[in-house]
Design a protein around this motif. Structure first.
Motif, PDB file in Angstrom:
ATOM      1  N   GLN A 106       0.831  -1.207   0.000  1.00  0.00           N
ATOM      2  CA  GLN A 106       0.000   0.000   0.000  1.00  0.00           C
ATOM      3  C   GLN A 106       0.865   1.258   0.000  1.00  0.00           C
ATOM      4  OE1 GLN A 106      -2.699  -0.350   3.302  1.00  0.00           O
ATOM      5  NE2 GLN A 106      -4.023  -1.797   2.226  1.00  0.00           N
ATOM      6  N   LYS A 107       1.972   1.247   0.746  1.00  0.00           N
ATOM      7  CA  LYS A 107       2.877   2.406   0.747  1.00  0.00           C
ATOM      8  C   LYS A 107       3.472   2.625  -0.636  1.00  0.00           C
ATOM      9  CE  LYS A 107       4.415   2.415   5.564  1.00  0.00           C
ATOM     10  NZ  LYS A 107       5.563   2.217   6.464  1.00  0.00           N
ATOM     11  N   ARG A 108       3.900   1.520  -1.282  1.00  0.00           N
ATOM     12  CA  ARG A 108       4.458   1.641  -2.633  1.00  0.00           C
ATOM     13  C   ARG A 108       3.406   2.168  -3.607  1.00  0.00           C
ATOM     14  NH1 ARG A 108       6.646  -3.459  -1.312  1.00  0.00           N
ATOM     15  NH2 ARG A 108       5.032  -4.465  -2.537  1.00  0.00           N
ATOM     16  N   GLU A 109       2.180   1.663  -3.481  1.00  0.00           N
ATOM     17  CA  GLU A 109       1.105   2.109  -4.375  1.00  0.00           C
ATOM     18  C   GLU A 109       0.802   3.585  -4.152  1.00  0.00           C
ATOM     19  OE1 GLU A 109      -1.863   1.986  -7.283  1.00  0.00           O
ATOM     20  OE2 GLU A 109      -0.237   0.604  -6.852  1.00  0.00           O
ATOM     21  N   LEU A 110       0.759   4.018  -2.898  1.00  0.00           N
ATOM     22  CA  LEU A 110       0.512   5.421  -2.591  1.00  0.00           C
ATOM     23  C   LEU A 110       1.634   6.291  -3.140  1.00  0.00           C
ATOM     24  CD1 LEU A 110      -1.185   7.574  -1.171  1.00  0.00           C
ATOM     25  CD2 LEU A 110       0.122   7.101   0.905  1.00  0.00           C
ATOM     26  N   ARG A 111       2.888   5.850  -2.955  1.00  0.00           N
ATOM     27  CA  ARG A 111       4.034   6.604  -3.473  1.00  0.00           C
ATOM     28  C   ARG A 111       3.951   6.701  -5.005  1.00  0.00           C
ATOM     29  NH1 ARG A 111       8.134   3.411  -2.044  1.00  0.00           N
ATOM     30  NH2 ARG A 111       7.760   3.904   0.119  1.00  0.00           N
ATOM     31  N   ARG A 112       3.604   5.582  -5.649  1.00  0.00           N
ATOM     32  CA  ARG A 112       3.484   5.578  -7.107  1.00  0.00           C
ATOM     33  C   ARG A 112       2.388   6.539  -7.558  1.00  0.00           C
ATOM     34  NH1 ARG A 112       0.302   3.990 -10.846  1.00  0.00           N
ATOM     35  NH2 ARG A 112      -1.125   2.961  -9.443  1.00  0.00           N
ATOM     36  N   GLN A 113       1.247   6.518  -6.865  1.00  0.00           N
ATOM     37  CA  GLN A 113       0.155   7.425  -7.220  1.00  0.00           C
ATOM     38  C   GLN A 113       0.553   8.878  -7.021  1.00  0.00           C
ATOM     39  OE1 GLN A 113      -3.175   6.117  -4.877  1.00  0.00           O
ATOM     40  NE2 GLN A 113      -3.658   4.419  -6.251  1.00  0.00           N
ATOM     41  N   GLN A 114       1.282   9.164  -5.932  1.00  0.00           N
ATOM     42  CA  GLN A 114       1.724  10.537  -5.687  1.00  0.00           C
ATOM     43  C   GLN A 114       2.703  10.994  -6.758  1.00  0.00           C
ATOM     44  OE1 GLN A 114       3.182  10.217  -1.674  1.00  0.00           O
ATOM     45  NE2 GLN A 114       1.221  10.812  -0.779  1.00  0.00           N
ATOM     46  N   GLU A 115       3.615  10.102  -7.154  1.00  0.00           N
ATOM     47  CA  GLU A 115       4.564  10.462  -8.216  1.00  0.00           C
ATOM     48  C   GLU A 115       3.835  10.683  -9.537  1.00  0.00           C
ATOM     49  OE1 GLU A 115       7.369   7.274  -8.249  1.00  0.00           O
ATOM     50  OE2 GLU A 115       8.357   7.939  -6.398  1.00  0.00           O
ATOM     51  N   GLU A 116       2.863   9.828  -9.827  1.00  0.00           N
ATOM     52  CA  GLU A 116       2.098   9.977 -11.058  1.00  0.00           C
ATOM     53  C   GLU A 116       1.315  11.287 -11.043  1.00  0.00           C
ATOM     54  OE1 GLU A 116      -1.671   7.776 -13.160  1.00  0.00           O
ATOM     55  OE2 GLU A 116      -0.184   6.507 -12.172  1.00  0.00           O
ATOM     56  N   LEU A 117       0.731  11.620  -9.890  1.00  0.00           N
ATOM     57  CA  LEU A 117      -0.007  12.880  -9.777  1.00  0.00           C
ATOM     58  C   LEU A 117       0.931  14.070  -9.960  1.00  0.00           C
ATOM     59  CD1 LEU A 117      -2.693  14.282  -9.132  1.00  0.00           C
ATOM     60  CD2 LEU A 117      -2.073  14.169  -6.729  1.00  0.00           C
ATOM     61  N   ALA A 118       2.124  14.002  -9.378  1.00  0.00           N
ATOM     62  CA  ALA A 118       3.084  15.099  -9.530  1.00  0.00           C
ATOM     63  C   ALA A 118       3.502  15.234 -10.992  1.00  0.00           C
ATOM     64  CB  ALA A 118       4.304  14.854  -8.640  1.00  0.00           C
ATOM     65  N   GLN A 119       3.703  14.105 -11.672  1.00  0.00           N
ATOM     66  CA  GLN A 119       4.068  14.164 -13.088  1.00  0.00           C
ATOM     67  C   GLN A 119       2.934  14.769 -13.911  1.00  0.00           C
ATOM     68  OE1 GLN A 119       5.040  10.132 -14.054  1.00  0.00           O
ATOM     69  NE2 GLN A 119       7.132  10.273 -13.262  1.00  0.00           N
ATOM     70  N   ARG A 120       1.704  14.374 -13.607  1.00  0.00           N
ATOM     71  CA  ARG A 120       0.557  14.942 -14.334  1.00  0.00           C
ATOM     72  C   ARG A 120       0.443  16.444 -14.086  1.00  0.00           C
ATOM     73  NH1 ARG A 120      -4.456  10.691 -13.683  1.00  0.00           N
ATOM     74  NH2 ARG A 120      -3.517   9.005 -14.882  1.00  0.00           N
ATOM     75  N   ARG A 121       0.643  16.833 -12.816  1.00  0.00           N
ATOM     76  CA  ARG A 121       0.556  18.254 -12.477  1.00  0.00           C
ATOM     77  C   ARG A 121       1.628  19.036 -13.229  1.00  0.00           C
ATOM     78  NH1 ARG A 121       1.871  18.241  -7.193  1.00  0.00           N
ATOM     79  NH2 ARG A 121      -0.145  17.373  -6.665  1.00  0.00           N
ATOM     80  N   GLU A 122       2.851  18.497 -13.248  1.00  0.00           N
ATOM     81  CA  GLU A 122       3.951  19.166 -13.939  1.00  0.00           C
ATOM     82  C   GLU A 122       3.672  19.231 -15.446  1.00  0.00           C
ATOM     83  OE1 GLU A 122       7.316  21.331 -14.252  1.00  0.00           O
ATOM     84  OE2 GLU A 122       6.368  20.680 -12.400  1.00  0.00           O
ATOM     85  N   ALA A 123       3.128  18.135 -15.993  1.00  0.00           N
ATOM     86  CA  ALA A 123       2.805  18.127 -17.426  1.00  0.00           C
ATOM     87  C   ALA A 123       1.718  19.148 -17.739  1.00  0.00           C
ATOM     88  CB  ALA A 123       2.364  16.732 -17.856  1.00  0.00           C
ATOM     89  N   ALA A 124       0.735  19.276 -16.826  1.00  0.00           N
ATOM     90  CA  ALA A 124      -0.329  20.249 -17.048  1.00  0.00           C
ATOM     91  C   ALA A 124       0.210  21.674 -16.981  1.00  0.00           C
ATOM     92  CB  ALA A 124      -1.442  20.058 -16.007  1.00  0.00           C
ATOM     93  N   ILE A 125       1.161  21.886 -16.073  1.00  0.00           N
ATOM     94  CA  ILE A 125       1.757  23.226 -15.955  1.00  0.00           C
ATOM     95  C   ILE A 125       2.575  23.541 -17.199  1.00  0.00           C
ATOM     96  CG2 ILE A 125       3.488  24.563 -14.687  1.00  0.00           C
ATOM     97  CD1 ILE A 125       2.503  23.135 -12.144  1.00  0.00           C
ATOM     98  N   GLN A 126       3.317  22.555 -17.687  1.00  0.00           N
ATOM     99  CA  GLN A 126       4.200  22.777 -18.827  1.00  0.00           C
ATOM    100  C   GLN A 126       3.456  22.755 -20.172  1.00  0.00           C
ATOM    101  OE1 GLN A 126       7.358  23.622 -18.634  1.00  0.00           O
ATOM    102  NE2 GLN A 126       7.245  23.553 -16.398  1.00  0.00           N
ATOM    103  N   TRP A 127       2.235  22.233 -20.183  1.00  0.00           N
ATOM    104  CA  TRP A 127       1.513  22.051 -21.437  1.00  0.00           C
ATOM    105  C   TRP A 127       1.364  23.383 -22.172  1.00  0.00           C
ATOM    106  CZ3 TRP A 127      -3.110  23.923 -23.440  1.00  0.00           C
ATOM    107  CH2 TRP A 127      -3.529  23.302 -24.620  1.00  0.00           C
ATOM    108  N   GLY A 128       1.804  23.448 -23.368  1.00  0.00           N
ATOM    109  CA  GLY A 128       1.609  24.609 -24.221  1.00  0.00           C
ATOM    110  C   GLY A 128       2.549  25.766 -23.970  1.00  0.00           C
ATOM    111  N   ARG A 129       3.459  25.672 -23.040  1.00  0.00           N
ATOM    112  CA  ARG A 129       4.363  26.801 -22.777  1.00  0.00           C
ATOM    113  C   ARG A 129       5.251  27.105 -23.976  1.00  0.00           C
ATOM    114  NH1 ARG A 129       6.465  27.258 -16.615  1.00  0.00           N
ATOM    115  NH2 ARG A 129       4.438  27.683 -15.744  1.00  0.00           N
TER     116      ARG A 129
END
Length: 142
Positions: free
Chosen positions: A69-92
């Motif tokens: 569960q800790k690994r899954e939570l860490r993976r989800q948090q990393e995926e969310l951070a990557q999505r957030r970063e991609a959304a911020i960078q999108w179209g710049r």
């Protein structure tokens, strides 16, 4: 009297045999009872060992599940951070800043004659921001 002594001696031998057989029977019964007690003790020890091994296995499984569960939570948090970063960078890379863009809440007045005073103007709109100072380059070389 001799016949009585012979009869008593003849009766004594079967009596001794019967007593020996009775002693052997008692010994056999005592051994059997001891074996049953030993078997009961062994079964209790085995049941206790089995219960302990089950507890250890359950604890290990619980720890493994917690780690998963800790690994899954860490993976989800990393995926969310990557999505957030991609959304911020999108179209710049597609956006270019507009030249002479003034960031203010009030649109600048159009060039030409001053517009007539309206109710907004009467309320005292804030003045436009001052122009940004241009850097001064000294010619003294310092």
């Amino acid at each position: 009297a001799d016949s009585i002594a012979v009869l008593v001696q003849d009766a004594e031998q079967p009596k001794c045999v019967a007593l020996r057989k009775a002693d052997e029977t008692v010994k056999l019964i005592n051994e059997k009872m001891q074996r049953w007690a030993d078997e009961q003790r062994i079964l209790q020890e085995e049941a206790k060992a089995l219960e302990q091994s089950r507890m250890v296995a359950a604890q290990k499984a619980a720890e493994e599940e917690q780690q998963r569960q800790k690994r899954e939570l860490r993976r989800q948090q990393e995926e969310l951070a990557q999505r957030r970063e991609a959304a911020i960078q999108w179209g710049r890379n597609l956006v270019e800043p507009m030249p002479n863009l003034v960031y203010s809440g009030v649109p600048p007045p159009p060039p030409g004659p001053a517009p007539p005073a309206t109710s907004r103007g009467a309320m005292g709109a804030p003045p436009p921001p001052p122009p940004e100072p241009t850097p001064v380059i000294s010619s003294s070389g310092a």
